[in-house]
Write an enzyme that holds these catalytic residues in place. Structure first.
Site, short mmCIF file in Angstrom:
data_model
loop_
_atom_site.label_atom_id
_atom_site.label_comp_id
_atom_site.label_asym_id
_atom_site.label_seq_id
_atom_site.Cartn_x
_atom_site.Cartn_y
_atom_site.Cartn_z
N ASP A 11 -5.39 1.91 10.73
CA ASP A 11 -5.48 1.27 9.41
C ASP A 11 -6.76 0.43 9.29
OD1 ASP A 11 -4.69 0.67 6.86
OD2 ASP A 11 -3.29 -0.90 7.44
N ASN A 59 0.70 8.60 1.32
CA ASN A 59 -0.73 8.59 1.01
C ASN A 59 -1.12 9.50 -0.17
OD1 ASN A 59 -1.85 8.11 4.44
ND2 ASN A 59 -1.64 6.60 2.80
C1 FPP Z 1 -5.90 4.11 6.79
O1 FPP Z 1 -6.93 3.27 6.33
C2 FPP Z 1 -6.43 5.40 7.18
C3 FPP Z 1 -6.10 6.60 6.62
C4 FPP Z 1 -5.12 6.77 5.52
C5 FPP Z 1 -6.72 7.85 7.07
C6 FPP Z 1 -7.02 7.94 8.52
C7 FPP Z 1 -7.97 9.05 8.72
C8 FPP Z 1 -9.00 9.04 9.59
C9 FPP Z 1 -9.24 7.97 10.57
C10 FPP Z 1 -9.99 10.15 9.60
C11 FPP Z 1 -9.47 11.53 9.79
C12 FPP Z 1 -8.54 11.70 10.93
C13 FPP Z 1 -8.54 12.74 11.79
C14 FPP Z 1 -7.44 12.86 12.80
C15 FPP Z 1 -9.63 13.73 11.83
P1 FPP Z 1 -6.85 2.73 4.85
O2 FPP Z 1 -7.63 3.64 3.97
O3 FPP Z 1 -5.41 2.55 4.46
O4 FPP Z 1 -7.58 1.34 4.98
P2 FPP Z 1 -7.28 0.02 4.14
O5 FPP Z 1 -5.94 -0.49 4.57
O6 FPP Z 1 -8.39 -0.89 4.55
O7 FPP Z 1 -7.32 0.39 2.69
#
Ligand code: FPP
Length: 240
Positions: A11, A59
């Protein structure tokens, strides 16, 4: 105690990008580097199972553009990273309701999961469109179908038989669950599988969670006493 299974809620990508006045997708791209370094660290340490929460069932409600970019990034990353992962001995598996993805992405995940490393070192489980409640419900559905078809009797339903219908049934339970990004919740990630996991909530945002940060958490994990319901005396007596 050796670690058999690490699970991570990655996250903080969006906030990491916003801090830099960049679009949220920039954070997801930076997050891929951390995915890479975390896998490398686990491979080096000989951790046999790593589960990453890449996309939750919740998501989908993000802005359509961000969802699309995440799908594109996911597709590109699978193509780009798979050869090196296979060389490292990493077997990729996908858990979640995969039927909601585009046919192209479903095909990609199925192709990647069918590629086995010559010498197995680690399972990399990527949770996509995954929810812990979904996992329990789909297990119940399959189990009920088996009861109906008389493959199992109601009397034989116990923790072990029920567990065999869940995602990751063939892998040991999670020892260490890490969530970056400062929030203190599970967000419908693995539920059953984390029953006795040690949980670490880290303030650092996912793109900044480098190998040193992961090693620090693993170090702290080793200093925790895992009692599994026993007393401290019982645990220490067994260890001596
Ligand atoms: C959460 O951060 C992250 C995600 C919903 C996506 C995670 C994906 C990756 C790290 C890249 C792709 C993964 C692979 C396995 C190739 P957020 O967007 O919720 O962050 P925030 O809480 O700061 O808004």
């Amino acid at each position: 105690m050796t670690i058999q299974h690490i699970a991570i809620i990655m996250d903080g990508n969006g906030r990491w990008a916003t801090k830099r006045k960049r679009p949220r997708t920039f954070g997801h791209q930076a997050g891929v580097k951390t995915v890479r370094s975390s896998i490398e660290t686990c491979v080096k340490l000989g951790v046999p199972n790593l589960t990453l929460f890449a996309f939750s069932s919740e998501n989908w409600s993000r802005p359509a553009k961000e969802v699309q970019r995440l799908m594109d990034l996911f597709m590109r990353s699978l193509s780009k990273e798979t050869p090196e992962l296979l060389k490292q001995g990493v077997q990729q598996n996908f858990i979640g309701d995969l039927s909601q993805f585009s046919p192209k992405l479903q095909q990609k995940m199925s192709d990647v999961a069918a590629m086995h490393p010559e010498k197995f070192v680690m399972n990399l489980n990527i949770a996509v469109n995954y929810g812990g409640k979904w996992d329990l419900a789909q297990a119940a559905q399959k189990l009920c179908a088996d009861v109906r078809e008389q493959n199992i009797s109601v009397e034989h339903i116990n923790e072990s038989t029920f567990g065999s219908y869940l995602s990751l049934a063939d892998q040991p339970p999670v020892d260490l669950l890490i969530r970056t990004g400062g929030e203190h919740r599970i967000s419908n990630f693995l539920l059953w599988q984390i029953a006795y996991a040690e949980i670490f909530f880290e303030d650092v945002l996912w793109p900044d969670f480098n190998a040193d940060e992961l090693l620090r958490v693993i170090d702290q994990f080793h200093s925790r006493e895992r009692r599994f319901g026993q007393t401290s005396e019982q645990v220490n007596c067994k260890e001596n």
